[in-house]
Design a protein around this motif. Structure first.
Motif, PDB file in Angstrom:
ATOM      1  N   GLU A  26       1.049   4.187  -2.896  1.00 18.70           N
ATOM      2  CA  GLU A  26       0.891   5.615  -2.616  1.00 18.70           C
ATOM      3  C   GLU A  26       2.024   6.434  -3.255  1.00 18.70           C
ATOM      4  O   GLU A  26       1.817   7.563  -3.699  1.00 18.70           O
ATOM      5  N   LEU A  27       3.232   5.861  -3.284  1.00 23.61           N
ATOM      6  CA  LEU A  27       4.418   6.609  -3.720  1.00 23.61           C
ATOM      7  C   LEU A  27       4.539   6.697  -5.242  1.00 23.61           C
ATOM      8  O   LEU A  27       5.092   7.670  -5.782  1.00 23.61           O
TER       9      LEU A  27
ATOM     10  N   ASN B 155       6.986   3.940   7.007  1.00 25.52           N
ATOM     11  CA  ASN B 155       5.947   4.854   6.550  1.00 25.52           C
ATOM     12  C   ASN B 155       6.327   5.301   5.142  1.00 25.52           C
ATOM     13  O   ASN B 155       7.382   4.931   4.609  1.00 25.52           O
ATOM     14  N   SER B 156       5.479   6.105   4.532  1.00 26.66           N
ATOM     15  CA  SER B 156       5.695   6.502   3.136  1.00 26.66           C
ATOM     16  C   SER B 156       7.004   7.253   2.935  1.00 26.66           C
ATOM     17  O   SER B 156       7.775   7.001   2.002  1.00 26.66           O
ATOM     18  N   SER B 157       7.297   8.190   3.825  1.00 22.29           N
ATOM     19  CA  SER B 157       8.500   9.024   3.627  1.00 22.29           C
ATOM     20  C   SER B 157       9.774   8.234   3.838  1.00 22.29           C
ATOM     21  O   SER B 157      10.738   8.338   3.057  1.00 22.29           O
TER      22      SER B 157
ATOM     23  N   LEU C 119      10.230   5.848   0.868  1.00 23.74           N
ATOM     24  CA  LEU C 119      10.683   6.516  -0.352  1.00 23.74           C
ATOM     25  C   LEU C 119      12.176   6.820  -0.271  1.00 23.74           C
ATOM     26  O   LEU C 119      12.932   6.645  -1.239  1.00 23.74           O
TER      27      LEU C 119
ATOM     28  N   SER D 291       0.826  -1.208   0.000  1.00 22.88           N
ATOM     29  CA  SER D 291       0.000   0.000   0.000  1.00 22.88           C
ATOM     30  C   SER D 291       0.858   1.255   0.000  1.00 22.88           C
ATOM     31  O   SER D 291       0.546   2.247  -0.664  1.00 22.88           O
ATOM     32  N   TYR D 292       1.976   1.222   0.737  1.00 24.86           N
ATOM     33  CA  TYR D 292       2.883   2.376   0.735  1.00 24.86           C
ATOM     34  C   TYR D 292       3.485   2.618  -0.652  1.00 24.86           C
ATOM     35  O   TYR D 292       3.621   3.757  -1.108  1.00 24.86           O
TER      36      TYR D 292
END
Length: 640
Positions: free
Chosen positions: A27-28, A114-116, A119, A23-24
């Motif tokens: 999102e990215l 998490n997303s950040s 990434l 899912s992450y």
């Protein structure tokens, strides 16, 4: 947007964790910019990795009974170089240290996912991987370059050496070791001056100033052999290194020197041939003049009383002509134009016959030694001429040993092969008998050796020699189909080696010489001679002995006279070589038309060798200059 979709692989036995990570990523990145595969076990992950390339993989540290670290090691063992980030929910710093030490790209605790952070890890992992790939490619290229350099260095046909700033060798290839005749560890750490003395242009200051040096120098190998090297060097081919490339040109130098020697021998042979042609031509013309003088003098003697001033004067003229004729004989011998009567003989026997003759010639202060091969082959030469060769060489040796010494005459058999013939210009392949005459006298320098066979060249004082002795030897040997060589050094004596072709012909029985008296003849002679004065003087001589003479100036004129007086002619006396029809051709005509006519050839030894003329059998040949007595004796022997 990436140029092509990124491919991700997520390996985790916890389905919720896999879905969370998916899912992450969704999102990215836009859907069209990535592709993602998932595996829950070690086996599934290994199958996917082996069948698909991935830009980045995420391995859970715990995979049920297996671990992500084991999977990582297996993947690396298979040669897969993709970046791999480890995820774990436990273990902390210990797990991080273990995977990074194993070679993983990065490590991320699931608690910080998490997303950040994801990434950032993706970007860092991909960039790190790309940098690592570039490094590996550069390393491989460097390794390939070093291998190529080493291969060229080690397998070069030239000697290559590297020196440091202090002038000591730091490296040397196999050829350098071979040229120097030492092992590599015997070169490393030593200086160039330990092996060779360098020319001035290789002096360190000059070399560093110019930046390069070229030249030749001699190297003394460890086994004592000397080698000539051609060197090319460059200073600072690396910041603190100097390069030296040396090529072994020893054999090339030897070949060049051999080539120069052969060229010199060829030029000498050509010079001797030219001098021989000149000498032969002069001797031929001079012989004819001597014949005119001698024949007229003999006619005067026949008509004068045996005593008296005039008779004595004429005898002096005849004696002087005899001496002059001996000089022309030597000139003809040198020019290879005298008439030889070769016979098969045992050279050893001829030498033994000469020992008693040579001893008084050499004198009491010279020792004569012989070393004769027992199995010596036969040769076919003129016995009288080979005697003259040995005598001339013995006299020459005697003059080189005024204070006494030793003269050695030896014989041996020799098979001349191609390499041997190449070193001796003019020599042909085959079997030879070698006659050597050596002394331990004064010897000769190279300049003298280059001229010793020239006619009239002598190192003796005025009036002490004609300069024709060795020239005569040279001509006789050449005309006999042989070869002559000389070895000499100042103070170390001289050795002449004469190579005579072996023959398989059997020995010939000795000729019986009938006793003759100069009776008055009554036959008719057709005399053919292209020299007018000689024709007249010989005609008068024959007539004085009772012969009828019909004279002709050439072969064509003689042919016409044969048609007119054919039945009256008993003997044909003809010069061998004449303008137009030669004597041999005229004789063939006589034998075809009047076979009962006897034939006597006379020759002065001209540029056209008598040996090249096919003389009919049962004929005689008389060589100019000859006396009237010799002419009449040969004529009587022919008529019988």
């Amino acid at each position: 947007m990436p140029a092509s979709p990124l491919t991700f692989l997520i390996v985790d036995d916890d389905e919720e964790d896999r879905l969370l990570l998916c899912s992450y990523i969704e999102e990215l990145f836009p859907k069209e910019d990535f592709r993602m595969d998932c595996a829950g076990t070690f086996r599934e992950a290994l199958a996917l990795i082996r069948s698909h390339p991935y830009d980045l993989s995420f391995f859970d540290y715990q995979l049920g009974p297996d671990t992500g670290l084991e999977l990582f090691k297996k993947v690396r063992a298979d040669g897969v170089r993709m970046p791999i980030v480890f995820l774990t929910g436990q273990g902390g710093e210990e797990v991080a240290a273990a995977v990074i030490k194993a070679g993983a790209t990065d490590y991320l605790p699931k608690s910080k996912l998490n997303s950040s952070t994801l990434l950032e890890k993706i970007k860092n992992a991909i960039e790190f991987h790309r940098a690592e790939e570039h490094r590996l490619i550069a390393e491989q290229r460097l390794q390939n370059s070093e291998q190529q350099y080493r291969a060229l260095f080690d397998n070069s046909l030239d000697a290559i050496l590297i020196l440091d700033e202090s002038g000591h060798f730091t490296d040397a290839n196999a050829m350098a070791c071979e040229v120097a005749g030492v092992e590599k560890d015997e070169i490393i750490g030593r200086q160039a001056g330990d092996f060779a003395e360098f020319p001035f242009e290789f002096a360190p200051k000059r070399f560093l100033q110019d930046g390069r040096a070229r030249g030749e120098f001699s190297l003394l190998r460890s086994d004592g052999a000397s080698r000539t090297l051609q060197i090319s060097s460059r200073a600072h081919f690396l910041s603190d290194k100097h390069l030296v490339i040396a090529r072994d040109i020893t054999e090339e130098k030897r070949a060049e020197e051999e080539h120069r020697k052969l060229e010199h021998q060829l030029r000498q042979a050509q010079k001797m041939e030219a001098i021989g042609r000149l000498a032969g031509g002069i001797a031929h013309d001079f012989n004819n003049l001597l014949m005119v003088i001698t024949s007229h003098a003999e006619l005067i003697v026949r008509k004068l009383p045996q005593t008296g001033e005039i008779g004595s004067t004429v005898e002096t003229i005849i004696g002087a002509c005899d001496k002059a004729s001996s000089l022309t004989e030597q000139l003809l011998a040198f020019s290879k134009q005298q008439v030889l009567a070769p016979k098969v003989l045992e050279l050893n026997l001829e030498i033994m016959k000469m020992e008693n003759l040579l001893k008084p010639v050499l004198g009491g202060d010279l020792a004569l030694e012989t070393s004769l091969a027992k199995d010596l082959g036969m040769v076919k030469v003129d016995p009288g001429q080979i005697t003259q060769v040995i005598l001339n060489l013995a006299v020459n040796a005697r003059d080189a040993m005024p204070r006494g010494g030793r003269l050695t005459i030896s014989t041996r058999n020799l098979e001349v092969d191609a390499p041997y013939a190449t070193r001796h210009t003019g020599m042909k392949l085959g079997s030879y008998v070698v006659l050597s005459v050596a002394d331990n006298g004064a010897g000769m320098n190279a300049t003298t050796q280059s001229r010793i066979f020239e006619p009239f060249f002598t190192t003796k004082g005025i009036g002490e020699g004609t300069g024709l002795g060795l020239a005569t030897v040279y001509g006789i040997v050449q005309q006999s189909g042989g070869y002559i060589a000389v070895e000499s050094q100042l103070g170390n004596g001289t050795k002449f080696s004469i190579y005579l072709p072996r023959t398989e012909e059997p020995l010939q029985p000795a000729d019986e010489v009938p006793e003759l008296s100069l009776e008055t003849g009554s036959k008719t002679v057709l005399l053919v001679e292209d020299e007018k004065d000689l024709l007249r003087s010989l005609s008068d001589l024959l007539k004085a002995h009772g012969y009828s003479v019909i004279g002709a100036m050439n072969g064509n004129e003689a042919k016409m006279l044969l048609q007119q007086h054919g039945k009256d002619i008993d003997v044909l006396i003809t010069d061998v070589v004449m303008p137009g029809m030669g004597g041999d051709e005229l004789a063939e005509h006589v034998r075809a038309t009047q076979p009962e006519v006897k034939i006597l050839f006379i020759s002065g030894g001209t540029l056209r060798l008598v040996s090249e003329v096919k003389l009919p059998s049962n004929t005689k040949l008389l060589h100019k200059p000859f006396s009237g007595r010799a002419l009449i004796e040969n004529l009587q022997a022919l008529i019988g």
